[in-house]
Design a protein around this motif. Structure first.
Motif, mmCIF file in Angstrom:
data_model
loop_
_atom_site.group_PDB
_atom_site.id
_atom_site.type_symbol
_atom_site.label_atom_id
_atom_site.label_comp_id
_atom_site.label_asym_id
_atom_site.label_seq_id
_atom_site.Cartn_x
_atom_site.Cartn_y
_atom_site.Cartn_z
ATOM 1 N N LEU A 179 0.051 5.204 -8.969
ATOM 2 C CA LEU A 179 0.000 6.601 -8.461
ATOM 3 C C LEU A 179 -1.341 7.086 -8.122
ATOM 4 N N VAL A 180 -2.201 6.457 -8.633
ATOM 5 C CA VAL A 180 -3.865 6.944 -8.195
ATOM 6 C C VAL A 180 -3.972 6.558 -6.725
ATOM 7 N N GLU A 181 -3.475 5.410 -6.340
ATOM 8 C CA GLU A 181 -3.773 5.027 -4.994
ATOM 9 C C GLU A 181 -2.962 5.861 -4.079
ATOM 10 N N SER A 186 0.940 -1.232 0.045
ATOM 11 C CA SER A 186 0.035 -0.071 0.149
ATOM 12 C C SER A 186 0.989 1.353 -0.053
ATOM 13 N N PRO A 187 0.409 2.265 -0.168
ATOM 14 C CA PRO A 187 1.167 3.781 -0.078
ATOM 15 C C PRO A 187 1.829 3.940 1.275
ATOM 16 N N ILE A 188 1.002 3.527 2.175
ATOM 17 C CA ILE A 188 1.873 3.463 3.548
ATOM 18 C C ILE A 188 2.807 2.649 3.845
ATOM 19 N N GLU A 189 2.635 1.365 3.278
ATOM 20 C CA GLU A 189 3.766 0.333 3.332
ATOM 21 C C GLU A 189 4.913 0.743 2.812
ATOM 22 N N ALA A 190 4.600 1.430 1.427
ATOM 23 C CA ALA A 190 5.558 1.887 0.589
ATOM 24 C C ALA A 190 6.672 2.988 1.154
ATOM 25 N N THR A 191 5.722 3.830 2.014
ATOM 26 C CA THR A 191 6.420 4.975 2.643
ATOM 27 C C THR A 191 7.314 4.439 3.756
ATOM 28 N N LEU A 192 6.961 3.128 4.589
ATOM 29 C CA LEU A 192 7.712 2.806 5.701
ATOM 30 C C LEU A 192 9.087 2.124 4.930
ATOM 31 N N GLN A 221 -0.456 11.191 -0.272
ATOM 32 C CA GLN A 221 1.045 11.122 -0.384
ATOM 33 C C GLN A 221 1.442 12.235 -1.393
ATOM 34 N N PRO A 222 2.643 13.030 -1.298
ATOM 35 C CA PRO A 222 3.263 13.834 -2.127
ATOM 36 C C PRO A 222 3.558 13.611 -3.547
ATOM 37 N N VAL A 223 3.257 14.242 -4.381
ATOM 38 C CA VAL A 223 3.621 14.172 -5.838
ATOM 39 C C VAL A 223 4.217 15.257 -6.346
ATOM 40 N N SER A 224 5.701 15.288 -7.045
ATOM 41 C CA SER A 224 6.459 16.046 -7.488
ATOM 42 C C SER A 224 6.038 16.116 -9.051
ATOM 43 N N ARG A 225 6.368 17.536 -9.311
ATOM 44 C CA ARG A 225 6.167 17.694 -10.822
ATOM 45 C C ARG A 225 7.544 18.247 -11.594
ATOM 46 N N LYS A 226 8.582 18.136 -10.584
ATOM 47 C CA LYS A 226 9.718 18.690 -10.779
ATOM 48 C C LYS A 226 10.605 17.465 -11.885
ATOM 49 N N ARG A 227 11.468 17.837 -12.588
ATOM 50 C CA ARG A 227 11.877 17.245 -13.482
ATOM 51 C C ARG A 227 13.530 16.875 -13.077
#
Length: 138
Positions: free
Chosen positions: A123-125, A36-42, A131-137
């Motif tokens: 990325l949808v979940e 999950s996104p939380i597990e990925a963050t951990l 969770q944060p999303v970046s648009r930086k290259r």
């Protein structure tokens, strides 16, 4: 009972679709490579997991997980050597919805990687979880 006799095909369709849903649910529960996104963050914070975005350049430019390495799925086999120095660390692979990243994980597994995780829902979940999303290259 008379309804079921007259509409047996609808009842059969309902049983078949319900069975398929149960099968899919059971399969997903047994798959420990899905995170999950939380597990990925951990994993990122505790085990310094590397995040790999396998979407194409246009998708990546619209937004990606901060510090994600962008390696499009079409280039993954050819560029897997770039990741060789991370073989001992967890790799979290994602796409937009989590479907394409399953194939990417199979490619990386063939290249000798073992600690592979698929970001469930992509990325949808990730965005739904706040969770944060970046648009930086890069």
């Amino acid at each position: 009972m008379e309804f079921l006799q007259q509409n047996w095909y609808w009842a059969a369709l309902a049983v078949a679709s319900g069975s398929w849903l149960l099968f899919d649910f059971a399969r997903a529960q047994g798959d420990k490579s899905q995170v999950s996104p939380i597990e990925a963050t951990l994993l990122i914070n505790r085990e310094e997991a590397i995040v790999i975005d396998i979407r194409d350049q246009a998708e990546y430019a619209r937004g990606h997980i901060p510090n994600a390495r962008h390696i499009p799925q079409a280039d993954l086999e050819r560029r897997s050597a770039e990741l060789a120095k991370f073989k001992d660390r967890p790799l979290i692979v994602y796409c937009f919805t989590g479907a394409r990243s399953s194939a990417a994980i199979a490619t990386l597994r063939k290249a000798g990687f073992e600690k592979l995780f698929n970001l469930r829902g992509g990325l949808v979940e990730w965005e739904k979880a706040g969770q944060p999303v970046s648009r930086k290259r890069k």
